[in-house]
Each structure stands twice: as C-alpha cells, then as structure tokens.
Motif scaffolding. Structure first.
Motif, mmCIF file in Angstrom:
data_model
loop_
_atom_site.group_PDB
_atom_site.id
_atom_site.type_symbol
_atom_site.label_atom_id
_atom_site.label_comp_id
_atom_site.label_asym_id
_atom_site.label_seq_id
_atom_site.Cartn_x
_atom_site.Cartn_y
_atom_site.Cartn_z
ATOM 1 N N LYS A 1 5.440 14.247 -11.493
ATOM 2 C CA LYS A 1 6.307 14.113 -12.540
ATOM 3 C C LYS A 1 5.711 14.412 -13.862
ATOM 4 C CE LYS A 1 10.713 12.607 -13.029
ATOM 5 N NZ LYS A 1 11.657 13.116 -12.527
ATOM 6 N N LEU A 2 4.474 13.841 -13.913
ATOM 7 C CA LEU A 2 3.715 14.134 -15.136
ATOM 8 C C LEU A 2 2.776 15.050 -15.206
ATOM 9 C CD1 LEU A 2 3.101 10.162 -16.116
ATOM 10 C CD2 LEU A 2 4.608 11.769 -17.000
ATOM 11 N N ASN A 3 2.762 16.010 -13.966
ATOM 12 C CA ASN A 3 1.653 16.861 -14.059
ATOM 13 C C ASN A 3 0.209 16.556 -13.970
ATOM 14 O OD1 ASN A 3 1.043 19.691 -13.305
ATOM 15 N ND2 ASN A 3 1.582 20.394 -15.114
ATOM 16 N N ILE A 4 -0.201 15.564 -13.553
ATOM 17 C CA ILE A 4 -1.385 15.199 -13.768
ATOM 18 C C ILE A 4 -2.189 15.329 -12.255
ATOM 19 C CG2 ILE A 4 -2.951 13.059 -13.844
ATOM 20 C CD1 ILE A 4 -0.797 11.723 -15.410
ATOM 21 N N ASN A 5 -3.372 16.114 -12.430
ATOM 22 C CA ASN A 5 -4.159 16.689 -11.297
ATOM 23 C C ASN A 5 -5.162 15.603 -10.800
ATOM 24 O OD1 ASN A 5 -3.037 19.357 -11.502
ATOM 25 N ND2 ASN A 5 -4.568 19.952 -12.901
ATOM 26 N N ARG A 6 -5.283 15.667 -9.599
ATOM 27 C CA ARG A 6 -6.088 14.721 -8.870
ATOM 28 C C ARG A 6 -7.598 15.281 -9.327
ATOM 29 N NH1 ARG A 6 -5.351 11.148 -5.702
ATOM 30 N NH2 ARG A 6 -3.579 10.559 -4.559
ATOM 31 N N PHE B 1 1.959 9.056 -6.101
ATOM 32 C CA PHE B 1 2.284 10.769 -5.728
ATOM 33 C C PHE B 1 3.454 10.982 -6.787
ATOM 34 C CE2 PHE B 1 4.460 13.836 -3.307
ATOM 35 C CZ PHE B 1 3.679 14.812 -3.348
ATOM 36 N N ILE B 2 4.460 10.309 -6.960
ATOM 37 C CA ILE B 2 5.530 10.786 -7.535
ATOM 38 C C ILE B 2 5.177 10.768 -9.073
ATOM 39 C CG2 ILE B 2 7.793 9.929 -8.551
ATOM 40 C CD1 ILE B 2 8.139 8.739 -5.711
ATOM 41 N N SER C 1 0.734 -1.181 0.130
ATOM 42 C CA SER C 1 -0.137 -0.006 0.136
ATOM 43 C C SER C 1 0.593 1.090 -0.027
ATOM 44 C CB SER C 1 -0.938 -0.031 1.315
ATOM 45 O OG SER C 1 -1.702 -1.074 1.231
ATOM 46 N N LEU C 2 2.022 1.312 0.847
ATOM 47 C CA LEU C 2 2.744 2.524 1.091
ATOM 48 C C LEU C 2 3.597 2.594 -0.426
ATOM 49 C CD1 LEU C 2 4.236 2.050 4.231
ATOM 50 C CD2 LEU C 2 2.593 3.754 3.596
ATOM 51 N N PHE C 3 3.912 1.547 -0.810
ATOM 52 C CA PHE C 3 4.669 1.704 -2.437
ATOM 53 C C PHE C 3 3.410 2.133 -3.365
ATOM 54 C CE2 PHE C 3 5.561 -0.254 -6.326
ATOM 55 C CZ PHE C 3 6.771 0.179 -6.690
ATOM 56 N N PHE C 4 2.397 1.946 -3.266
ATOM 57 C CA PHE C 4 1.346 2.176 -4.384
ATOM 58 C C PHE C 4 0.963 3.846 -4.442
ATOM 59 C CE2 PHE C 4 -2.907 3.162 -5.716
ATOM 60 C CZ PHE C 4 -2.922 2.720 -6.845
ATOM 61 N N ILE D 1 -3.038 6.995 -17.224
ATOM 62 C CA ILE D 1 -1.701 6.505 -16.873
ATOM 63 C C ILE D 1 -1.842 6.030 -15.527
ATOM 64 C CG2 ILE D 1 0.774 7.311 -16.700
ATOM 65 C CD1 ILE D 1 0.086 9.411 -18.933
ATOM 66 N N ILE D 2 -2.518 6.941 -14.934
ATOM 67 C CA ILE D 2 -2.646 6.498 -13.420
ATOM 68 C C ILE D 2 -3.488 5.193 -13.203
ATOM 69 C CG2 ILE D 2 -3.244 7.175 -10.973
ATOM 70 C CD1 ILE D 2 -1.037 8.841 -12.073
ATOM 71 N N THR D 3 -4.317 5.312 -13.890
ATOM 72 C CA THR D 3 -5.132 3.960 -13.894
ATOM 73 C C THR D 3 -4.287 2.864 -14.593
ATOM 74 O OG1 THR D 3 -6.967 5.323 -14.228
ATOM 75 C CG2 THR D 3 -7.492 2.924 -14.362
ATOM 76 N N PHE D 4 -3.789 2.859 -15.321
ATOM 77 C CA PHE D 4 -3.232 1.832 -15.971
ATOM 78 C C PHE D 4 -1.697 1.432 -15.056
ATOM 79 C CE2 PHE D 4 0.192 -0.149 -18.636
ATOM 80 C CZ PHE D 4 -0.205 -1.182 -19.157
ATOM 81 N N TRP D 5 -1.304 2.327 -14.226
ATOM 82 C CA TRP D 5 -0.438 1.985 -13.314
ATOM 83 C C TRP D 5 -1.098 1.082 -12.245
ATOM 84 C CZ3 TRP D 5 3.695 0.643 -10.416
ATOM 85 C CH2 TRP D 5 3.388 0.880 -9.067
#
Length: 120
Positions: free
Chosen positions: A27-32, A22-23, A14-17, A100-104
C-alpha cells in the motif's frame, strides 16, 4: 502453559503480523531492505550492540543472583529493541520510510507482549 495453547496463541499472531506487513509494504510502496539487518548509521549499530550486551548481562545476572530469568524478559527486550530501531530509522533515514514498518512491528510487539502476559 502447554505447547498446544502456546501454538494456538503464536500462529494467528504471526500470520496477522506477516499479512499486515505485506499489505502495508504494498500500500505504501515500501521496498524490502536487502539483507537481514541494516543499521542506519554507526550510532544506531552501537546502540543496538549495547542493547544486546546489556540484555545478555542482565540474563546472566538474573540467572545467577535471582534463580532464573523471568519469562517476560525476552518479550520486553524485543519491544524495547523495536522501539529504539523505529526511532533511529525515523530520525536518520526518513526517505526510505522503513521506520513505518518498524513502528508497526513495535506497536504489534507491545500488544503481543501485553496479551501474552495477561493470558499466560
């Protein structure tokens, strides 16, 4: 499987995820996104509702006809859900780059599920 070994498995994952998401966002400037859930379009919402209904029905069928739900069913469902969500965001909502976040999350959940199955 005892609770101690389960927690020792879940907490680092969980902490790794959380840290990597967050990183990646920085890095990719993706807003929440605002709010908890945001469907891309009506098709996306219908597909996810269908997945939830199918999951609930499969849980009921497994409980009554196969004497209990398999402990991996939930992990497989979430892996499939993240995959569908990543595809729909990639197909219909590319400018936000949320896919990108969802694919991650999809890749993370695949590795998490496989390691959980082999360890427990």
């Amino acid at each position: 499987m005892d609770i101690k070994s389960l927690l020792l498995f879940l907490i680092p994952w969980s902490l790794f995820f959380i840290l990597f998401e967050f990183i990646l966002r920085k890095k990719l400037n993706i807003n929440r996104p605002k709010g908890f859930y945001r469907g891309v379009n009506n098709l996306h919402k219908r597909v996810e509702i269908g997945l939830f209904i199918g999951f609930l029905l499969s849980m009921i069928i497994m409980e009554f006809f196969f004497s209990g739900m398999d402990k991996y069913t939930l992990f497989i469902f979430f892996t499939f859900l993240f995959g569908v969500r990543a595809f729909m965001e990639w197909k219909f909502d590319r400018p936000t780059r949320e896919y990108i976040i969802t694919f991650w999350a999809f890749c993370f959940f695949c590795v998490f599920t496989i390691s959980f199955i082999f360890l427990f």
